[in-house]
Motif scaffolding. Structure first.
Motif, PDB file in Angstrom:
ATOM      1  N   ILE A 102     -35.631   2.622  -8.273  1.00  0.00           N
ATOM      2  CA  ILE A 102     -36.806   3.223  -8.894  1.00  0.00           C
ATOM      3  C   ILE A 102     -36.656   3.371 -10.417  1.00  0.00           C
ATOM      4  N   GLY A 103     -35.425   3.627 -10.896  1.00  0.00           N
ATOM      5  CA  GLY A 103     -35.217   3.794 -12.333  1.00  0.00           C
ATOM      6  C   GLY A 103     -35.529   2.505 -13.086  1.00  0.00           C
ATOM      7  N   HIS A 104     -35.004   1.396 -12.573  1.00  0.00           N
ATOM      8  CA  HIS A 104     -35.289   0.103 -13.205  1.00  0.00           C
ATOM      9  C   HIS A 104     -36.786  -0.197 -13.132  1.00  0.00           C
ATOM     10  N   ALA A 105     -37.349   0.087 -11.958  1.00  0.00           N
ATOM     11  CA  ALA A 105     -38.777  -0.188 -11.764  1.00  0.00           C
ATOM     12  C   ALA A 105     -39.592   0.624 -12.763  1.00  0.00           C
TER      13      ALA A 105
ATOM     14  N   GLU B  74     -30.834  15.565  -9.086  1.00  0.00           N
ATOM     15  CA  GLU B  74     -29.791  14.597  -9.429  1.00  0.00           C
ATOM     16  C   GLU B  74     -30.408  13.298  -9.879  1.00  0.00           C
ATOM     17  N   LYS B  75     -29.748  12.593 -10.826  1.00  0.00           N
ATOM     18  CA  LYS B  75     -30.247  11.296 -11.256  1.00  0.00           C
ATOM     19  C   LYS B  75     -30.249  10.362 -10.057  1.00  0.00           C
ATOM     20  N   GLN B  76     -31.326   9.617  -9.933  1.00  0.00           N
ATOM     21  CA  GLN B  76     -31.369   8.655  -8.849  1.00  0.00           C
ATOM     22  C   GLN B  76     -30.512   7.468  -9.233  1.00  0.00           C
ATOM     23  N   SER B  77     -29.581   7.142  -8.387  1.00  0.00           N
ATOM     24  CA  SER B  77     -28.818   5.937  -8.659  1.00  0.00           C
ATOM     25  C   SER B  77     -28.270   5.410  -7.358  1.00  0.00           C
TER      26      SER B  77
ATOM     27  N   GLY C 239     -36.901   9.754 -19.901  1.00  0.00           N
ATOM     28  CA  GLY C 239     -35.949  10.559 -19.113  1.00  0.00           C
ATOM     29  C   GLY C 239     -35.602   9.876 -17.806  1.00  0.00           C
ATOM     30  N   TRP C 240     -34.958  10.627 -16.957  1.00  0.00           N
ATOM     31  CA  TRP C 240     -34.531  10.091 -15.667  1.00  0.00           C
ATOM     32  C   TRP C 240     -35.439  10.537 -14.548  1.00  0.00           C
ATOM     33  N   TRP C 241     -35.542   9.704 -13.561  1.00  0.00           N
ATOM     34  CA  TRP C 241     -36.150  10.136 -12.303  1.00  0.00           C
ATOM     35  C   TRP C 241     -35.075  10.803 -11.483  1.00  0.00           C
TER      36      TRP C 241
ATOM     37  N   THR D   9     -32.126  -9.922 -17.196  1.00  0.00           N
ATOM     38  CA  THR D   9     -30.912  -9.382 -16.571  1.00  0.00           C
ATOM     39  C   THR D   9     -29.689  -9.596 -17.447  1.00  0.00           C
ATOM     40  N   ASP D  10     -28.792  -8.602 -17.366  1.00  0.00           N
ATOM     41  CA  ASP D  10     -27.546  -8.543 -18.109  1.00  0.00           C
ATOM     42  C   ASP D  10     -26.487  -9.071 -17.143  1.00  0.00           C
ATOM     43  N   GLU D  11     -25.960 -10.251 -17.421  1.00  0.00           N
ATOM     44  CA  GLU D  11     -25.224 -10.941 -16.359  1.00  0.00           C
ATOM     45  C   GLU D  11     -23.723 -11.103 -16.588  1.00  0.00           C
TER      46      GLU D  11
ATOM     47  N   ALA E 251     -25.385  -8.378 -24.747  1.00  0.00           N
ATOM     48  CA  ALA E 251     -26.668  -7.980 -24.156  1.00  0.00           C
ATOM     49  C   ALA E 251     -27.710  -7.602 -25.210  1.00  0.00           C
ATOM     50  N   LEU E 252     -27.294  -6.823 -26.218  1.00  0.00           N
ATOM     51  CA  LEU E 252     -28.286  -6.335 -27.186  1.00  0.00           C
ATOM     52  C   LEU E 252     -28.958  -7.492 -27.928  1.00  0.00           C
ATOM     53  N   LEU E 253     -28.187  -8.570 -28.124  1.00  0.00           N
ATOM     54  CA  LEU E 253     -28.763  -9.696 -28.860  1.00  0.00           C
ATOM     55  C   LEU E 253     -29.882 -10.402 -28.095  1.00  0.00           C
ATOM     56  N   ASN E 254     -30.061 -10.048 -26.797  1.00  0.00           N
ATOM     57  CA  ASN E 254     -31.131 -10.698 -26.030  1.00  0.00           C
ATOM     58  C   ASN E 254     -32.505 -10.440 -26.655  1.00  0.00           C
ATOM     59  N   TYR E 255     -32.623  -9.268 -27.313  1.00  0.00           N
ATOM     60  CA  TYR E 255     -33.921  -8.904 -27.865  1.00  0.00           C
ATOM     61  C   TYR E 255     -34.375  -9.895 -28.938  1.00  0.00           C
TER      62      TYR E 255
ATOM     63  N   THR F 208     -37.830  -4.433 -22.384  1.00  0.00           N
ATOM     64  CA  THR F 208     -37.162  -3.468 -21.493  1.00  0.00           C
ATOM     65  C   THR F 208     -35.656  -3.700 -21.670  1.00  0.00           C
ATOM     66  N   PRO F 209     -34.825  -2.777 -21.171  1.00  0.00           N
ATOM     67  CA  PRO F 209     -33.401  -3.119 -21.136  1.00  0.00           C
ATOM     68  C   PRO F 209     -33.252  -4.334 -20.226  1.00  0.00           C
ATOM     69  N   ILE F 210     -32.182  -5.085 -20.395  1.00  0.00           N
ATOM     70  CA  ILE F 210     -31.919  -6.113 -19.385  1.00  0.00           C
ATOM     71  C   ILE F 210     -31.003  -5.464 -18.367  1.00  0.00           C
TER      72      ILE F 210
ATOM     73  N   VAL G  49     -38.124  -0.220 -25.046  1.00  0.00           N
ATOM     74  CA  VAL G  49     -38.250   0.876 -24.083  1.00  0.00           C
ATOM     75  C   VAL G  49     -36.937   0.956 -23.305  1.00  0.00           C
ATOM     76  N   ILE G  50     -36.332   2.141 -23.298  1.00  0.00           N
ATOM     77  CA  ILE G  50     -35.029   2.306 -22.620  1.00  0.00           C
ATOM     78  C   ILE G  50     -34.975   3.667 -21.932  1.00  0.00           C
ATOM     79  N   GLY G  51     -33.963   3.856 -21.080  1.00  0.00           N
ATOM     80  CA  GLY G  51     -33.695   5.176 -20.521  1.00  0.00           C
ATOM     81  C   GLY G  51     -32.751   5.914 -21.455  1.00  0.00           C
TER      82      GLY G  51
HETATM   83  N1  MSP Z   1     -27.445  -3.665 -18.856  1.00  0.00           N
HETATM   84  C1  MSP Z   1     -27.625  -2.413 -19.495  1.00  0.00           C
HETATM   85  C2  MSP Z   1     -28.730  -2.468 -20.527  1.00  0.00           C
HETATM   86  C3  MSP Z   1     -28.555  -3.511 -21.583  1.00  0.00           C
HETATM   87  S1  MSP Z   1     -29.921  -3.582 -22.645  1.00  0.00           S
HETATM   88  C4  MSP Z   1     -29.453  -4.543 -23.888  1.00  0.00           C
HETATM   89  C5  MSP Z   1     -27.954  -1.350 -18.443  1.00  0.00           C
HETATM   90  N2  MSP Z   1     -28.478  -1.794 -17.301  1.00  0.00           N
HETATM   91  S2  MSP Z   1     -28.853  -0.905 -16.026  1.00  0.00           S
HETATM   92  O1  MSP Z   1     -29.117  -1.835 -14.953  1.00  0.00           O
HETATM   93  O2  MSP Z   1     -27.871   0.088 -15.774  1.00  0.00           O
HETATM   94  O3  MSP Z   1     -30.250  -0.257 -16.360  1.00  0.00           O
HETATM   95  C6  MSP Z   1     -30.298   0.891 -17.127  1.00  0.00           C
HETATM   96  C7  MSP Z   1     -31.736   1.330 -17.308  1.00  0.00           C
HETATM   97  O4  MSP Z   1     -32.376   1.519 -16.032  1.00  0.00           O
HETATM   98  C8  MSP Z   1     -31.822   2.684 -17.956  1.00  0.00           C
HETATM   99  O5  MSP Z   1     -31.725   2.644 -19.325  1.00  0.00           O
HETATM  100  C9  MSP Z   1     -33.190   3.111 -17.530  1.00  0.00           C
HETATM  101  O6  MSP Z   1     -34.114   2.415 -18.316  1.00  0.00           O
HETATM  102  C10 MSP Z   1     -33.248   2.621 -16.097  1.00  0.00           C
HETATM  103  N3  MSP Z   1     -32.783   3.670 -15.173  1.00  0.00           N
HETATM  104  C11 MSP Z   1     -31.727   3.615 -14.316  1.00  0.00           C
HETATM  105  N4  MSP Z   1     -31.708   4.768 -13.569  1.00  0.00           N
HETATM  106  C12 MSP Z   1     -32.725   5.570 -13.935  1.00  0.00           C
HETATM  107  C13 MSP Z   1     -33.322   6.738 -13.393  1.00  0.00           C
HETATM  108  N5  MSP Z   1     -32.804   7.446 -12.406  1.00  0.00           N
HETATM  109  N6  MSP Z   1     -34.512   7.137 -13.920  1.00  0.00           N
HETATM  110  C14 MSP Z   1     -35.176   6.403 -14.870  1.00  0.00           C
HETATM  111  N7  MSP Z   1     -34.644   5.296 -15.360  1.00  0.00           N
HETATM  112  C15 MSP Z   1     -33.282   5.000 -15.166  1.00  0.00           C
HETATM  113  O7  MSP Z   1     -27.755  -0.198 -18.729  1.00  0.00           O
END
Ligand code: MSP
Length: 673
Positions: free
Chosen positions: A21-24, A296-299, A289-291, A50-52, A231-235, A10-12, A257-259
């Motif tokens: 919910i997006g992270h979840a 509106e994007k959930q954030s 995609g986004w939830w 986590t990306d710290e 961060a990317l090197l975490n993979y 997953t992304p960190i 898997v990323i957004g």
């Molecule tokens: N730290 C970077 C990623 C580094 S990976 C090497 C980052 N972190 S983040 O905390 O902002 O998380 C982004 C990720 O959370 C998105 O790519 C997606 O996977 C998820 N989401 C955040 N908001 C979202 C929605 N509203 N809907 C779905 N997923 C989205 O970017």
């Protein structure tokens, strides 16, 4: 035979904020894909974390008055706790402050430097704090960051650059040759479109004068590493030395898997970094995609984010996992609203699946003491059911291969409906009345159970806990695997676990319009806006506020001086107890009370209504307000509001508007008054 292997990430997530919910969703999606591979007999490795480092974290820490290390130590736990609650089966939770990761980043930087891939240059550009990257003039939209829409600043400084531009053609070729490198297809085309323009070199450092919270460059300690490069090197760093039992090293990953918001960093920066390092590229990048919430994007920053934990607490983790996977079509945006959630769960889980299992189990207990009857001679309806189950097994496996999970769940839902039709048609309740039909009834129960066993095995990656329980109710214990993906593995005589209601129907009690009125509480907790702030002439610790409670202006005295200046407060939205009996405070009548929590050092921390409109009266859990004429502080005490995980919880549940929950930045357990 050696098992096939599978490595997924997953992304960190930034440790600057609470998970939403997006992270979840991303993490659940990766967990589901991982579990499908486990079900299909793969040996898997699942990395999250986590990306710290970087500016976002440093800023969040400064705002909260803690060190960056304290910030990340505290916030990464929230992700871990949520993953546990959401039943995420990861193999490693990586933190970019882990020593092995930091060492690997430095090693990689040194390698690139030694290869002549990095150079120092004076640079000026538009910098976005939100996105932690520079944008060119042409990339800006209305002079603002094109991703977050936030303002950008012009910054000129010396920095180190990675020669990314020279890999443009090689990257285009790689994407074209490997058609499924970037999924879904239309995202691939987006990246190719981006690559049609010239590619810049990548700024990979930040001067420590501007940012100190990062990994020092090994060849120049005046700089720290750009957070994305780190961060990317975490993979890779997350699986150093990891080898599957088939001998394959974990890297390269099968799936990132990323957004869609972080597609460029993953599909352009990351592969070119790996090219520069002469390392293998990941096999696939899957961008979802986004939830959305009302388009509106959930954030968190928009204040419209659904908190997954509320749904988990109310309706169970597996219903939430099911909804998220079922309702988002690969790559597309999707909406999360209470209504959609309720309808989906009630229709497919409560009515169809829950009902089907319940019927079979109830009859088996009533007529066979919980021992599964023998299949007997299958007739035509039984053959049809078997065919449907076999077709579903095949179709789901092929949909899973191409990650069309939503369609896979639709297939399973249709098998379950098929079972219900079969049971209706064979009507075991009628057969039960005729002793001569006992074997026929047994056969119906066996075939119904077997078809449901197939459905539950296929649903296990999505709803691990409920499926485990459901399978036990049909006489099968343990986790399903490859050997369960065939028809006919249940045996007559197996003992069923006692029946429980797996998926209770959701009663529609909480509505945004406050429908359902039977559960009430007497306070008018109203979202209001502070219009003006002045000093109290008689009391040093108090402000006198003029507050708009939704078309009505009030005077309220508030002890907020320890934490907020008048400018902090002006224009800010707060929550006010609007029906509190007015009280004279040192000569001034206060018509209400502003809600705040007890922060550290005697500081009051305001409750934040986020995006909830001024004038809205809050609900508490599933209770709506029926305000009495003059409430007292006793009524507030009875509500027992306090801060928990950044939420304001009350004796009846969290405070919310029906859609949005109010939040507060005070520590856990802080009382609200
Ligand atoms: N730290 C970077 C990623 C580094 S990976 C090497 C980052 N972190 S983040 O905390 O902002 O998380 C982004 C990720 O959370 C998105 O790519 C997606 O996977 C998820 N989401 C955040 N908001 C979202 C929605 N509203 N809907 C779905 N997923 C989205 O970017």
């Amino acid at each position: 035979m050696a098992k096939k292997s599978f490595y997924i990430t997953t992304p960190i997530y930034y440790a600057n904020d609470r998970p939403h919910i997006g992270h979840a969703y991303t993490t659940i999606l990766a967990d589901v894909i991982n579990r499908y591979h486990l079900l299909l007999g793969y040996e898997t490795f699942f990395l999250t974390g986590t990306d710290e480092h970087g500016q976002k974290v440093e800023q969040a820490a400064r705002q909260r008055g803690v060190t960056p290390q304290q910030q990340v130590d505290e916030f990464h736990v929230r992700f871990k706790e949520l993953w546990e609650r959401l039943n995420i089966r990861y193999d490693r939770f990586i933190r970019t402050t882990d020593e092995d990761h930091k060492a690997y980043v430095q090693k990689s930087l040194q390698e690139l430097y030694d290869r002549g891939e990095i150079y120092l240059k004076e640079y000026a550009g538009w910098y976005s704090v939100g996105e932690e990257r520079f944008f060119s003039e042409g990339e800006l939209v209305d002079g603002k960051d094109p991703v977050s829409g936030k303002p950008v600043e012009w910054i000129a400084e010396k920095n180190y650059f990675f020669k990314m531009s020279q890999y443009r053609d090689r990257l285009i070729e790689h994407i074209q040759k490997n058609a499924d490198f970037i999924q879904p297809e239309f995202r691939k085309n987006e990246v190719l479109g981006f690559l049609r323009q010239p590619l810049h070199d990548l700024c990979i450092s930040r001067p420590i004068s501007r940012l100190s919270w990062g990994i020092p460059l090994p060849f120049d300690t005046e700089f720290v590493t750009y957070v994305w490069f780190d961060a990317l090197l975490n993979y890779e760093s997350g699986v150093l030395g990891k080898q599957f039992s088939n001998g394959r090293p974990a890297w390269p990953a099968d799936y990132h898997v990323i957004g869609k918001d972080i597609l460029t960093t993953h599909a352009v920066y990351w592969p070119t970094m790996l090219m520069g390092l002469d390392r293998e590229l990941p096999r696939h990048i899957l961008a979802h995609g986004w939830w959305l919430n009302r388009g509106e994007k959930q954030s968190k920053s928009k204040g419209n984010a659904v908190n997954p934990l509320d749904y988990v607490e109310r309706h169970g983790v597996d219903s939430v996992r099911y909804f998220l996977v079922r309702d988002m079509v690969l790559g597309q945006d999707a909406s999360f609203t209470d209504e959609l959630f309720t309808n989906r769960v009630n229709a497919e889980l409560a009515n169809d699946l829950g009902n089907a299992i319940n019927r079979i189990s109830k009859f088996t207990w009533a007529h066979y003491e919980g021992l599964l009857p023998e299949p007997g001679d299958p007739g035509e309806p039984e053959q049809e059911l078997k065919q449907l189950a076999n077709a579903t097994l095949a179709r789901v496996q092929s949909q899973v291969q191409v990650l069309n999970l939503s369609t896979a769940l639709e297939e399973i839902a249709s098998l379950v409906r098929g079972v219900n039709r079969y049971v209706e048609h064979r009507a075991p309740w009628k057969l039960a009345k005729d002793p001569a039909q006992k074997d026929a009834m047994g056969s119906v129960l066996y075939h119904g159970a077997e078809a449901l066993r197939v459905a539950l095995s296929l649903l296990w990656p999505v709803m691990p806990e409920k499926c485990r329980q459901g399978l036990a109710m049909l006489g099968r214990s343990g986790e399903p695997g490859l050997q369960d993906l065939i028809w006919g593995s249940l045996r007559g005589g197996e003992q069923l676990a006692p029946a429980v209601a797996l998926f209770p129907r959701i009663d529609v009690t909480v509505r945004e319009d406050g429908a359902k009125q039977d559960a009430v509480f007497p306070l008018d907790l109203r979202v209001s806006q502070i219009k003006s702030v002045s000093e109290h002439p008689e009391a040093e610790s108090l402000y006198v506020l003029t507050v708009d409670t939704g078309g009505e202006s009030r005077t309220i005295c508030a002890g907020l001086k320890n934490t907020y200046t008048a400018t902090d407060l002006e224009g800010r939205n707060v929550v006010v107890v609007a029906n509190l009996k007015p009280a004279k405070l040192r000569g001034i009548i206060s018509q209400g009370m502003v809600l705040a929590a007890d922060g550290p050092d005697d500081r009051a921390i305001l409750i934040d209504p986020g995006s909830i409109r001024v004038g809205v009266t809050l609900q508490a859990g599933d209770r709506v307000a029926r305000p009495k004429a003059k409430a007292s502080t006793k009524d507030l005490e009875a509500l027992k509001p306090e801060v928990r995980r950044g939420r304001v919880e009350s004796a009846f549940g969290p405070l919310h508007s029906g859609q949005v929950f109010v939040t507060c930045d005070a520590p856990d357990g802080a009382a609200v008054h």
